[in-house]
Design an enzyme around this catalytic site. Structure first.
Site, PDB file in Angstrom:
ATOM      1  N   ASP A  13       0.854  -1.195   0.000  1.00 32.72           N
ATOM      2  CA  ASP A  13       0.000   0.000   0.000  1.00 32.72           C
ATOM      3  C   ASP A  13       0.885   1.239   0.000  1.00 32.72           C
ATOM      4  OD1 ASP A  13      -2.179  -1.652   0.164  1.00 32.72           O
ATOM      5  OD2 ASP A  13      -2.656  -1.189   2.262  1.00 32.72           O
ATOM      6  N   ASP A 247     -11.717  -5.730   5.544  1.00 31.88           N
ATOM      7  CA  ASP A 247     -10.873  -6.930   5.669  1.00 31.88           C
ATOM      8  C   ASP A 247     -10.740  -7.366   7.129  1.00 31.88           C
ATOM      9  OD1 ASP A 247     -10.500  -6.968   2.931  1.00 31.88           O
ATOM     10  OD2 ASP A 247      -8.755  -5.656   3.049  1.00 31.88           O
TER      11      ASP A 247
END
Ligand code: ADP
Length: 295
Positions: A13, A247
């Site tokens: 990320d 998530d």
């Protein structure tokens, strides 16, 4: 201990923190830049491991520095990475803009994830021995389908996060036990927007159980046995970064269900975990440990 297999993506990320996200053609000055290990598959694996499950990850990283970092992060989280391949080329990356309200916009470049088009004998054996298989849509559909079919053949519960949002092949829906879309993904799948109750009922035509996550508003659960959607509220908290909330929610939910908890208890526990995660920056880094969730 609950055994969970995850077939999914690992991405680095690359996160920019801004007050207001730029529109097309606009340039804004942000406050901060961070890199953090992510990918929906890896995030769900870390969430489940921190929540107390025995977790193994099937996926692929690249031969770049990100690949080494992604591997190390999963290992440190206690995730079994014996079946995590390294393929020539770049790792997956996610380019994330987090705004001042904690909202986010994301571009994912699959990189090594795109190379995972089929499953090995060892992958199938690992799935067959798990209690649940967690799946998302950041790997090639051929692999996702092979994983879900293997799970179904072996009586392993399949939990699918249909993200990034896209229409799903009937073959995949046919082997999905629990579908967990967010509101946007549910709208893409059903064509129903602004009415999550109706979207949940519509999805029961495709799968036996569905949970639609609604951000700060919590989630809705419906099943063929109990088609009238039941709402579970999210604890009221101040969000600083919602990246990875879904998530965290799914990874934790899978652990609770694997431990045989009733669905409403499992949803309350998963909501607590997700609420903890949105109060801290980062995706995997913000995920709570079991003792924190219980508290
Ligand atoms: P995604 O991250 O996949 O877009 P959601 O935004 O729906 O998914 O969030 C998933 C879950 O995370 C929600 O159902 C809720 O339990 C929790 N959550 C998300 N945002 C917040 C928030 N601002 N406050 C409390 N809980 C939140």
């Amino acid at each position: 201990m609950t055994r969970i297999a995850v077939l999914g993506s690992t991405n680095m990320d690359l996160v920019a923190y801004v007050t207001t996200a730029p529109r097309s053609g606009e340039t804004v000055t942000g406050q901060e830049f961070r890199t953090a290990p992510g990918g929906k598959g890896a995030n769900q694996a870390v969430a489940a491991a921190r929540a107390g499950a025995d977790v193994a990850m099937i996926g692929a990283v690249g031969t770049d520095d990100f690949g080494d970092q992604l591997r190390t992060a999963l290992e440190h989280a206690g995730v079994d990475i014996d079946l995590l391949r390294t393929t020539e080329g770049p790792s997956g990356t996610a380019h994330i803009v987090v705004d001042g309200d904690g909202g986010n916009a994301i571009v994912v470049i699959p990189g090594a994830n795109g190379s995972l088009t089929s499953l090995s004998h060892a992958d199938r054996a690992l799935i067959a021995e798990a209690q649940s298989l967690l799946l998302q849509l950041e790997l090639p559909m051929s692999a996702v389908l092979a994983g879900a079919e293997t799970a179904r053949r072996n009586g392993v519960r399949t939990i699918l996060t249909p993200a990034p949002a896209q229409p799903l092949p009937c073959e995949l829906l046919a082997v999905t036990d629990l579908l967990v879309p967010n509101e946007h993904e549910a709208a893409t799948l059903t064509g129903v927007s602004g009415d999550p109750e109706r979207a949940a009922r519509a999805l029961l035509a495709d799968v036996p159980e569905v949970v639609i996550t609604l951000g700060a508003r919590g989630c809705l659960y419906a099943s063929r046995a109990q088609p009238e959607p039941v709402a579970v509220l999210a604890p009221p908290v101040t969000a600083v970064d919602t990246t990875g909330a879904g998530d965290t929610f799914v990874g934790t939910l899978a652990v609770a269900l694997g431990e045989g908890r009733p669905m409403t208890d499992a949803l309350t526990w998963a909501s607590a975990a997700a609420a903890l995660s949105v109060q801290r920056p980062g995706a995997a880094a913000s995920m709570p440990y079991r003792a924190e969730i219980d508290a």
